[in-house]
Scaffold this motif. Sequence first.
Motif, mmCIF file in Angstrom:
data_model
loop_
_atom_site.group_PDB
_atom_site.id
_atom_site.type_symbol
_atom_site.label_atom_id
_atom_site.label_comp_id
_atom_site.label_asym_id
_atom_site.label_seq_id
_atom_site.Cartn_x
_atom_site.Cartn_y
_atom_site.Cartn_z
ATOM 1 N N ALA A 104 0.825 -1.207 0.000
ATOM 2 C CA ALA A 104 0.000 0.000 0.000
ATOM 3 C C ALA A 104 0.861 1.259 0.000
ATOM 4 C CB ALA A 104 -0.936 -0.016 1.207
ATOM 5 N N VAL A 105 1.897 1.251 0.837
ATOM 6 C CA VAL A 105 2.796 2.409 0.899
ATOM 7 C C VAL A 105 3.533 2.584 -0.423
ATOM 8 C CG1 VAL A 105 4.867 3.330 2.006
ATOM 9 C CG2 VAL A 105 3.072 2.281 3.404
ATOM 10 N N GLN A 106 4.032 1.483 -0.967
ATOM 11 C CA GLN A 106 4.752 1.531 -2.242
ATOM 12 C C GLN A 106 3.852 2.037 -3.371
ATOM 13 O OE1 GLN A 106 6.333 -2.286 -3.405
ATOM 14 N NE2 GLN A 106 6.483 -1.691 -5.546
ATOM 15 N N SER A 107 2.567 1.687 -3.319
ATOM 16 C CA SER A 107 1.632 2.070 -4.381
ATOM 17 C C SER A 107 0.923 3.378 -4.080
ATOM 18 C CB SER A 107 0.592 0.958 -4.578
ATOM 19 O OG SER A 107 1.209 -0.274 -4.867
ATOM 20 N N GLN A 108 1.310 4.025 -2.981
ATOM 21 C CA GLN A 108 0.758 5.320 -2.576
ATOM 22 C C GLN A 108 -0.754 5.245 -2.347
ATOM 23 O OE1 GLN A 108 2.308 7.885 -5.752
ATOM 24 N NE2 GLN A 108 3.972 8.517 -4.385
ATOM 25 N N LEU A 109 -1.192 4.155 -1.740
ATOM 26 C CA LEU A 109 -2.596 4.008 -1.375
ATOM 27 C C LEU A 109 -2.786 4.476 0.066
ATOM 28 C CD1 LEU A 109 -3.273 0.414 -2.797
ATOM 29 C CD2 LEU A 109 -4.019 2.593 -3.796
ATOM 30 N N PRO A 110 -3.886 5.146 0.373
ATOM 31 C CA PRO A 110 -4.157 5.515 1.770
ATOM 32 C C PRO A 110 -4.237 4.259 2.629
ATOM 33 C CG PRO A 110 -5.627 6.694 0.272
ATOM 34 C CD PRO A 110 -4.924 5.643 -0.554
ATOM 35 N N VAL A 111 -3.510 4.244 3.744
ATOM 36 C CA VAL A 111 -3.489 3.052 4.595
ATOM 37 C C VAL A 111 -3.748 3.445 6.046
ATOM 38 C CG1 VAL A 111 -0.966 3.183 4.798
ATOM 39 C CG2 VAL A 111 -2.144 1.026 5.286
ATOM 40 N N TYR A 112 -4.636 2.692 6.696
ATOM 41 C CA TYR A 112 -4.995 2.924 8.087
ATOM 42 C C TYR A 112 -4.571 1.715 8.910
ATOM 43 C CZ TYR A 112 -8.059 6.191 5.615
ATOM 44 O OH TYR A 112 -8.538 7.159 4.787
ATOM 45 N N GLU A 113 -4.260 1.970 10.176
ATOM 46 C CA GLU A 113 -3.865 0.883 11.067
ATOM 47 C C GLU A 113 -5.010 0.579 12.029
ATOM 48 O OE1 GLU A 113 -0.423 0.745 14.252
ATOM 49 O OE2 GLU A 113 0.388 0.271 12.267
ATOM 50 N N TRP A 114 -5.471 -0.666 11.984
ATOM 51 C CA TRP A 114 -6.591 -1.112 12.818
ATOM 52 C C TRP A 114 -6.387 -0.721 14.294
ATOM 53 C CZ3 TRP A 114 -11.252 -3.185 11.860
ATOM 54 C CH2 TRP A 114 -11.917 -3.835 12.903
ATOM 55 N N PRO A 115 -7.396 -0.191 14.980
ATOM 56 C CA PRO A 115 -8.815 -0.172 14.602
ATOM 57 C C PRO A 115 -9.263 1.050 13.813
ATOM 58 C CG PRO A 115 -8.578 0.525 16.868
ATOM 59 C CD PRO A 115 -7.192 0.175 16.393
ATOM 60 N N ASP A 116 -8.334 1.898 13.387
ATOM 61 C CA ASP A 116 -8.701 3.035 12.537
ATOM 62 C C ASP A 116 -9.111 2.520 11.162
ATOM 63 O OD1 ASP A 116 -9.004 5.428 11.252
ATOM 64 O OD2 ASP A 116 -6.883 5.992 11.304
ATOM 65 N N VAL A 117 -10.317 2.858 10.720
ATOM 66 C CA VAL A 117 -10.788 2.416 9.398
ATOM 67 C C VAL A 117 -11.117 3.595 8.496
ATOM 68 C CG1 VAL A 117 -11.658 0.215 10.258
ATOM 69 C CG2 VAL A 117 -13.174 2.213 10.251
ATOM 70 N N GLY A 118 -10.582 4.753 8.820
ATOM 71 C CA GLY A 118 -10.836 5.919 7.996
ATOM 72 C C GLY A 118 -12.246 6.452 8.200
ATOM 73 N N SER A 119 -12.575 7.486 7.476
ATOM 74 C CA SER A 119 -13.903 8.102 7.614
ATOM 75 C C SER A 119 -14.566 8.359 6.267
ATOM 76 C CB SER A 119 -13.780 9.425 8.385
ATOM 77 O OG SER A 119 -12.874 10.300 7.713
ATOM 78 N N GLY A 120 -14.017 7.743 5.207
ATOM 79 C CA GLY A 120 -14.562 7.975 3.883
ATOM 80 C C GLY A 120 -15.824 7.161 3.619
ATOM 81 N N GLU A 121 -16.401 7.375 2.456
ATOM 82 C CA GLU A 121 -17.581 6.622 2.038
ATOM 83 C C GLU A 121 -17.151 5.545 1.038
ATOM 84 O OE1 GLU A 121 -20.565 9.197 0.533
ATOM 85 O OE2 GLU A 121 -20.959 10.163 2.467
ATOM 86 N N TYR A 122 -17.693 4.359 1.232
ATOM 87 C CA TYR A 122 -17.325 3.234 0.378
ATOM 88 C C TYR A 122 -18.585 2.478 -0.031
ATOM 89 C CZ TYR A 122 -13.103 4.242 3.070
ATOM 90 O OH TYR A 122 -12.061 4.873 3.687
ATOM 91 N N ASP A 123 -18.473 1.742 -1.131
ATOM 92 C CA ASP A 123 -19.576 0.904 -1.595
ATOM 93 C C ASP A 123 -19.483 -0.504 -1.044
ATOM 94 O OD1 ASP A 123 -20.739 2.889 -3.474
ATOM 95 O OD2 ASP A 123 -18.812 2.634 -4.496
ATOM 96 N N VAL A 124 -18.273 -1.022 -0.948
ATOM 97 C CA VAL A 124 -18.085 -2.407 -0.544
ATOM 98 C C VAL A 124 -16.743 -2.568 0.169
ATOM 99 C CG1 VAL A 124 -17.027 -3.056 -2.771
ATOM 100 C CG2 VAL A 124 -18.163 -4.819 -1.376
ATOM 101 N N GLY A 125 -16.703 -3.451 1.138
ATOM 102 C CA GLY A 125 -15.459 -3.805 1.803
ATOM 103 C C GLY A 125 -14.975 -5.153 1.295
ATOM 104 N N VAL A 126 -13.668 -5.358 1.335
ATOM 105 C CA VAL A 126 -13.073 -6.635 0.936
ATOM 106 C C VAL A 126 -12.086 -7.064 2.015
ATOM 107 C CG1 VAL A 126 -11.606 -7.836 -0.729
ATOM 108 C CG2 VAL A 126 -13.324 -6.195 -1.532
ATOM 109 N N VAL A 127 -12.225 -8.305 2.483
ATOM 110 C CA VAL A 127 -11.335 -8.864 3.498
ATOM 111 C C VAL A 127 -10.586 -10.049 2.906
ATOM 112 C CG1 VAL A 127 -11.233 -10.140 5.669
ATOM 113 C CG2 VAL A 127 -12.701 -8.149 5.486
ATOM 114 N N ALA A 128 -9.276 -10.086 3.135
ATOM 115 C CA ALA A 128 -8.473 -11.256 2.763
ATOM 116 C C ALA A 128 -7.414 -11.450 3.839
ATOM 117 C CB ALA A 128 -7.819 -11.074 1.393
ATOM 118 N N SER A 129 -7.510 -12.527 4.583
ATOM 119 C CA SER A 129 -6.504 -12.859 5.584
ATOM 120 C C SER A 129 -6.206 -11.675 6.495
ATOM 121 C CB SER A 129 -5.220 -13.309 4.880
ATOM 122 O OG SER A 129 -4.290 -13.838 5.787
ATOM 123 N N PHE A 130 -7.235 -11.201 7.180
ATOM 124 C CA PHE A 130 -7.088 -10.012 8.022
ATOM 125 C C PHE A 130 -6.805 -10.361 9.473
ATOM 126 C CE2 PHE A 130 -9.106 -6.261 10.247
ATOM 127 C CZ PHE A 130 -8.071 -5.381 9.954
#
Length: 394
Positions: A104-130
């Motif tokens: 995420a950092v390498q690709s310059q994607l916004p990244v949050y550290e649990w339990p922070d999940v950001g405050s934006g609006e989303y359509d769908v969540g995706v979980v993989a090996s969390f």
Amino acid sequence: MRVLVRCWWGLGLGRGVAGGSLSFQWRALARLRGSLGGEDGRDTRVRKKPPWRVLFFGTDQFAQETLRALHAARENKEEELIEKLEVVTVPSPSPKGFPVKQYAVQSQLPVYEWPDVGSGEYDVGVVASFGRLLSEALILKFPYGILNVHPSCLPRWRGPAPIIHTVLHGDSVTGVTIMQIRPKRFDVGPVLKQETISVPPKSTAKELEGVLSRLGANMLISVLKNLPESLKNGKEQPAEGVTQAPKISAGTSCIKWEEQTSEQIFRLYRAIGNIIPLQTLWMENTIKLLDLVEVNSSILADVKLTKQTLIPGSVVYHKQSQILLVCCKDGWIGVRSVMLKKTLTATDFFNGYLHPWYQKNFQVQPNHCRFQTLRLPTKKKLEKKIVAMQQCIK
């Protein structure tokens, strides 16, 4: 009604959920959404087609492959499948973080550290090996819910370590399931898509993880392309065939020579060897077995093995092949290297430890010089380390 919805979201905070029968609030909110959005139960303001706004939850190498596919889809401006992609991961013992955070950092994607999940609006969540439970309140914030990329053919191997248990139990078939998370219990939500593959002979969990991670990433993209239709056609999991895949413990790595066959020991090695070495006890010293090999028939025909009365755990050095031969319940395993204070080849271990023991105890039967089952005390720090390393080699 809008105020009522927000209140319901607040009721579930702090409760871990990941699948199961619907609570009263969940059923009521589903009916409310249906009244606002029609038959499919979605708010009329919810996007009915891509591009989607996605919040991704993940940690390890398996999850990184899913994130990579989502990122590639976001970068593909021609197809317009993903508009926004943000990432949630968990704290890591390493300053670099888990593979998902690194990517995420390498690709310059916004990244949050649990339990922070950001405050934006989303359509769908995706979980993989969390590796964390998600509250009902969090799940309900996503109009299309949260999808889980699970590396098994659910309902087989529900839980955090499905790939490990697939290898450990010698399954010949496995696969990936894309499911929708539901409250209360792990991995019991409706299946949106499922594909099976044959498990390659003698495959390690790490090798199988690579195959399944690519399959799962492609399957997820396929589901997202037809998300409303996929959710509408989701099928409940059958009640039959349920098995559990709990996290491994440090004790799992301790070989039980009298109880385990050579095949079971090799499965254990292929399942967890990349996470924690198999362990045994020799003369009150803990030994880690680093490199296990199968023993061929020509070695087993050696007169040294056929003439001696040996019991499980007996260890013999085979000079021609330069391996340690260890007797188990039904046969032998070979060991090329061990760790006892430092890493030693089988030859080093024989010269430094076995041979001197034989010289001092020449009148004692060789089966007195044997590996024994290691009984580990419960150590919370060690358990936490194991869990952090395995994060669902799911």
